[in-house]
Motif scaffolding. Structure first.
Motif, PDB file in Angstrom:
ATOM      1  N   THR A   6      17.518   9.275   7.115  1.00  0.00           N
ATOM      2  CA  THR A   6      16.104   9.148   7.477  1.00  0.00           C
ATOM      3  C   THR A   6      15.367  10.365   6.908  1.00  0.00           C
ATOM      4  OG1 THR A   6      16.354  10.348   9.560  1.00  0.00           O
ATOM      5  CG2 THR A   6      16.614   7.951   9.662  1.00  0.00           C
ATOM      6  N   VAL A   7      14.063  10.209   6.719  1.00  0.00           N
ATOM      7  CA  VAL A   7      13.227  11.308   6.226  1.00  0.00           C
ATOM      8  C   VAL A   7      11.925  11.344   7.042  1.00  0.00           C
ATOM      9  CG1 VAL A   7      12.025  12.277   4.218  1.00  0.00           C
ATOM     10  CG2 VAL A   7      14.087  10.898   3.875  1.00  0.00           C
ATOM     11  N   VAL A   8      11.487  12.531   7.438  1.00  0.00           N
ATOM     12  CA  VAL A   8      10.125  12.676   7.967  1.00  0.00           C
ATOM     13  C   VAL A   8       9.418  13.732   7.128  1.00  0.00           C
ATOM     14  CG1 VAL A   8      10.465  11.898  10.352  1.00  0.00           C
ATOM     15  CG2 VAL A   8      10.889  14.296   9.770  1.00  0.00           C
ATOM     16  N   GLY A   9       8.092  13.627   7.030  1.00  0.00           N
ATOM     17  CA  GLY A   9       7.356  14.587   6.242  1.00  0.00           C
ATOM     18  C   GLY A   9       6.082  13.995   5.694  1.00  0.00           C
ATOM     19  N   ALA A  10       5.720  14.425   4.481  1.00  0.00           N
ATOM     20  CA  ALA A  10       4.500  13.936   3.852  1.00  0.00           C
ATOM     21  C   ALA A  10       4.692  13.941   2.339  1.00  0.00           C
ATOM     22  CB  ALA A  10       3.318  14.833   4.229  1.00  0.00           C
ATOM     23  N   VAL A  11       3.977  13.045   1.646  1.00  0.00           N
ATOM     24  CA  VAL A  11       4.066  12.958   0.191  1.00  0.00           C
ATOM     25  C   VAL A  11       2.669  13.093  -0.426  1.00  0.00           C
ATOM     26  CG1 VAL A  11       6.154  11.534   0.219  1.00  0.00           C
ATOM     27  CG2 VAL A  11       3.898  10.422   0.232  1.00  0.00           C
ATOM     28  N   LYS A  12       2.649  13.449  -1.717  1.00  0.00           N
ATOM     29  CA  LYS A  12       1.373  13.603  -2.428  1.00  0.00           C
ATOM     30  C   LYS A  12       0.882  12.280  -3.001  1.00  0.00           C
ATOM     31  CE  LYS A  12       1.670  18.397  -3.971  1.00  0.00           C
ATOM     32  NZ  LYS A  12       1.654  19.230  -5.194  1.00  0.00           N
ATOM     33  N   GLN A  13       1.818  11.429  -3.351  1.00  0.00           N
ATOM     34  CA  GLN A  13       1.518  10.083  -3.849  1.00  0.00           C
ATOM     35  C   GLN A  13       2.823   9.308  -3.800  1.00  0.00           C
ATOM     36  OE1 GLN A  13       2.629   8.603  -6.998  1.00  0.00           O
ATOM     37  NE2 GLN A  13       4.043  10.325  -7.257  1.00  0.00           N
ATOM     38  N   ALA A  14       2.714   7.976  -3.898  1.00  0.00           N
ATOM     39  CA  ALA A  14       3.920   7.154  -3.796  1.00  0.00           C
ATOM     40  C   ALA A  14       3.773   5.830  -4.533  1.00  0.00           C
ATOM     41  CB  ALA A  14       4.243   6.884  -2.331  1.00  0.00           C
ATOM     42  N   ARG A  15       4.902   5.221  -4.873  1.00  0.00           N
ATOM     43  CA  ARG A  15       4.962   3.861  -5.404  1.00  0.00           C
ATOM     44  C   ARG A  15       5.867   3.081  -4.467  1.00  0.00           C
ATOM     45  NH1 ARG A  15       1.528   5.636  -7.595  1.00  0.00           N
ATOM     46  NH2 ARG A  15       0.920   5.737  -9.783  1.00  0.00           N
ATOM     47  N   LEU A  16       5.263   2.082  -3.807  1.00  0.00           N
ATOM     48  CA  LEU A  16       6.046   1.174  -2.978  1.00  0.00           C
ATOM     49  C   LEU A  16       6.273  -0.111  -3.767  1.00  0.00           C
ATOM     50  CD1 LEU A  16       4.203   1.505   0.469  1.00  0.00           C
ATOM     51  CD2 LEU A  16       6.401   2.522  -0.164  1.00  0.00           C
ATOM     52  N   ALA A  17       7.136  -0.966  -3.254  1.00  0.00           N
ATOM     53  CA  ALA A  17       7.323  -2.260  -3.891  1.00  0.00           C
ATOM     54  C   ALA A  17       7.508  -3.335  -2.835  1.00  0.00           C
ATOM     55  CB  ALA A  17       8.517  -2.241  -4.827  1.00  0.00           C
ATOM     56  N   TYR A  18       7.036  -4.519  -3.198  1.00  0.00           N
ATOM     57  CA  TYR A  18       7.210  -5.723  -2.391  1.00  0.00           C
ATOM     58  C   TYR A  18       8.012  -6.671  -3.259  1.00  0.00           C
ATOM     59  CZ  TYR A  18       5.991 -10.210  -0.245  1.00  0.00           C
ATOM     60  OH  TYR A  18       6.033 -11.445   0.335  1.00  0.00           O
ATOM     61  N   TYR A  19       9.060  -7.261  -2.685  1.00  0.00           N
ATOM     62  CA  TYR A  19       9.886  -8.176  -3.458  1.00  0.00           C
ATOM     63  C   TYR A  19       9.361  -9.597  -3.297  1.00  0.00           C
ATOM     64  CZ  TYR A  19      14.028 -10.232  -5.582  1.00  0.00           C
ATOM     65  OH  TYR A  19      14.884 -10.920  -6.403  1.00  0.00           O
ATOM     66  N   ASP A  20       8.964 -10.216  -4.398  1.00  0.00           N
ATOM     67  CA  ASP A  20       8.519 -11.598  -4.372  1.00  0.00           C
ATOM     68  C   ASP A  20       9.759 -12.483  -4.268  1.00  0.00           C
ATOM     69  OD1 ASP A  20       7.771 -14.239  -5.215  1.00  0.00           O
ATOM     70  OD2 ASP A  20       5.938 -13.382  -6.062  1.00  0.00           O
ATOM     71  N   GLN A  21       9.924 -13.104  -3.098  1.00  0.00           N
ATOM     72  CA  GLN A  21      11.158 -13.845  -2.808  1.00  0.00           C
ATOM     73  C   GLN A  21      11.270 -15.146  -3.597  1.00  0.00           C
ATOM     74  OE1 GLN A  21      11.538 -14.201   1.501  1.00  0.00           O
ATOM     75  NE2 GLN A  21      11.253 -12.006   1.821  1.00  0.00           N
ATOM     76  N   ALA A  22      10.146 -15.650  -4.104  1.00  0.00           N
ATOM     77  CA  ALA A  22      10.178 -16.877  -4.901  1.00  0.00           C
ATOM     78  C   ALA A  22      10.429 -16.576  -6.378  1.00  0.00           C
ATOM     79  CB  ALA A  22       8.866 -17.631  -4.740  1.00  0.00           C
ATOM     80  N   ARG A  23       9.712 -15.574  -6.878  1.00  0.00           N
ATOM     81  CA  ARG A  23       9.828 -15.217  -8.303  1.00  0.00           C
ATOM     82  C   ARG A  23      10.983 -14.274  -8.603  1.00  0.00           C
ATOM     83  NH1 ARG A  23       4.005 -14.611 -11.118  1.00  0.00           N
ATOM     84  NH2 ARG A  23       3.007 -16.427 -10.234  1.00  0.00           N
ATOM     85  N   HIS A  24      11.583 -13.709  -7.558  1.00  0.00           N
ATOM     86  CA  HIS A  24      12.685 -12.760  -7.735  1.00  0.00           C
ATOM     87  C   HIS A  24      12.275 -11.556  -8.573  1.00  0.00           C
ATOM     88  CE1 HIS A  24      16.344 -15.512  -6.607  1.00  0.00           C
ATOM     89  NE2 HIS A  24      15.398 -15.514  -5.691  1.00  0.00           N
ATOM     90  N   TYR A  77      10.025  -7.567  -8.250  1.00  0.00           N
ATOM     91  CA  TYR A  77       9.288  -6.589  -7.461  1.00  0.00           C
ATOM     92  C   TYR A  77       7.857  -6.455  -7.969  1.00  0.00           C
ATOM     93  CZ  TYR A  77      13.286  -4.734  -4.846  1.00  0.00           C
ATOM     94  OH  TYR A  77      14.349  -4.580  -3.981  1.00  0.00           O
ATOM     95  N   GLN A  78       6.919  -6.334  -7.018  1.00  0.00           N
ATOM     96  CA  GLN A  78       5.530  -6.029  -7.345  1.00  0.00           C
ATOM     97  C   GLN A  78       5.270  -4.609  -6.871  1.00  0.00           C
ATOM     98  OE1 GLN A  78       3.191  -8.887  -5.213  1.00  0.00           O
ATOM     99  NE2 GLN A  78       4.158 -10.629  -6.212  1.00  0.00           N
ATOM    100  N   GLN A  79       4.659  -3.811  -7.732  1.00  0.00           N
ATOM    101  CA  GLN A  79       4.455  -2.417  -7.373  1.00  0.00           C
ATOM    102  C   GLN A  79       3.138  -2.187  -6.634  1.00  0.00           C
ATOM    103  OE1 GLN A  79       4.428   1.552  -9.891  1.00  0.00           O
ATOM    104  NE2 GLN A  79       6.200   0.313 -10.452  1.00  0.00           N
ATOM    105  N   ILE A  80       3.162  -1.297  -5.672  1.00  0.00           N
ATOM    106  CA  ILE A  80       1.964  -0.913  -4.915  1.00  0.00           C
ATOM    107  C   ILE A  80       1.733   0.574  -5.178  1.00  0.00           C
ATOM    108  CG2 ILE A  80       0.976  -0.704  -2.598  1.00  0.00           C
ATOM    109  CD1 ILE A  80       3.051  -2.956  -1.780  1.00  0.00           C
ATOM    110  N   LYS A  81       0.607   0.886  -5.837  1.00  0.00           N
ATOM    111  CA  LYS A  81       0.317   2.281  -6.210  1.00  0.00           C
ATOM    112  C   LYS A  81      -0.466   2.970  -5.111  1.00  0.00           C
ATOM    113  CE  LYS A  81       0.013   1.625 -11.225  1.00  0.00           C
ATOM    114  NZ  LYS A  81      -0.701   1.988 -12.448  1.00  0.00           N
ATOM    115  N   LEU A  82      -0.029   4.102  -4.686  1.00  0.00           N
ATOM    116  CA  LEU A  82      -0.724   4.865  -3.653  1.00  0.00           C
ATOM    117  C   LEU A  82      -0.958   6.283  -4.168  1.00  0.00           C
ATOM    118  CD1 LEU A  82       1.462   3.534  -0.718  1.00  0.00           C
ATOM    119  CD2 LEU A  82      -0.907   2.918  -1.150  1.00  0.00           C
TER     120      LEU A  82
END
Lengths: 144, 144, 144
Positions: free
Chosen positions: C41-59, C61-66
């Motif tokens: 586990t991690v706790v803390g803070a980040v300066k920016q991040a890239r998350l991803a959502y997996y499209d279960q139909a298309r197989h 990942y879609q990227q989420i820019k933060l």
């Protein structure tokens, strides 16, 4: 004192089955391994889910229907006994394609892919009993 | 190296008291059990909460007031020392009746019902010290 | 059975370096300590991040820019092998100044300040292999 001390038992990693129901799968896995008390986390994704919010004034759960694929951004809980049977208390944070989140008490969810990490706890078996103050089934530690 | 290795100590399950303050309850519980270093998680619900967001440019916390009942969808953190005393660093994700979430550094919260899982860590006691780069009190590992 | 049982190994607390990349830092730390299997586990803070959502139909990942500073409200995952090398599967819930959350699969993030808690698991080394049903690299337990 409303607490118990445990020794660490086995630690399991378990790949939940595609299309299985997440909460029941955790309980069934624990039963199969004869685990009585545990804490656990899950990462993965689900096809749909039912969360719940507990109305603290009315003492009743309100269901939140999520009929869409979601990432399991966080999922943690514990396993103890309720009515003499293994019972999983699970909370989760789920996320959609935009990274938007939905969270609360996890009633059930259909697994797309999910990885369980379960830490068995060796020591006193805790039973959940009705607590009139909250209306919830909370741990009874006994011998206070 | 900015790390330490620990052996697992006792694992506690603790039912936090209705209407108690969540963060102080964790610290007081640890003190009562003479736990110095630990990691922990909490599931349950709170009556109200104060979260915080750390402004990375100004080096100051901004408070987020949540005056409503909320599920504790995720809550995790660690216990170490600050100014020679046990200090809990806690982050949480809270959820309202619609499943909408609020998250960040948890300053304090009033417990409705909450279950603590705390893993005692046996080894080097870490003290938090002021870090000029971030303005935060971070672990000092010493003897680098 | 799609599971393995582990004995607890070392537990590490690690202060991630300011400006380091979070996911790679976890993997590099594990490599340096010769940890093969773990949960963390991690706790803390980040300066920016890239998350991803997996499209279960298309197989895919879609990227989420933060591109903003965010609290790490929750971050958990596991370490196993992929293509014979240590691989971290990480999910996270991030929060902005208003407490608003963004969550999903964590691809990468720039550390502002972060504290890692890593539990080494002693036992079978799991390798991720392509799963045609989901299109994901899932644990292969072998010898079913």
């Amino acid at each position: 004192m409303q607490s118990s001390s445990y020794r660490p038992g086995r630690i399991f990693l378990y790949k939940l089955e595609h299309n299985s129901e997440l909460v029941r799968s955790i309980v069934d896995f624990a039963k199969g391994k004869r685990v009585k008390m545990a804490v656990f986390t899950v990462v993965g994704a689900v096809k749909q889910a039912r969360l719940a919010y507990y109305d603290q004034a009315r003492h009743e759960y309100q269901q939140i229907k999520l009929d869409q694929p979601l990432e399991i951004a966080s999922c943690s809980g514990n396993l103890s006994l309720k009515d003499g049977k293994p019972f999983a208390h699970v909370h989760a944070v789920l996320a959609d394609a935009a990274g938007k989140t939905y969270a609360g008490h996890l009633i059930r969810a259909t697994v797309f892919a999910a990885e369980l990490h379960l830490q068995e706890l060796l020591g006193k078996k805790l039973e959940r009993e009705y607590d009139p103050t909250t209306g919830l089934a909370l741990w009874e530690f006994g011998g206070r």
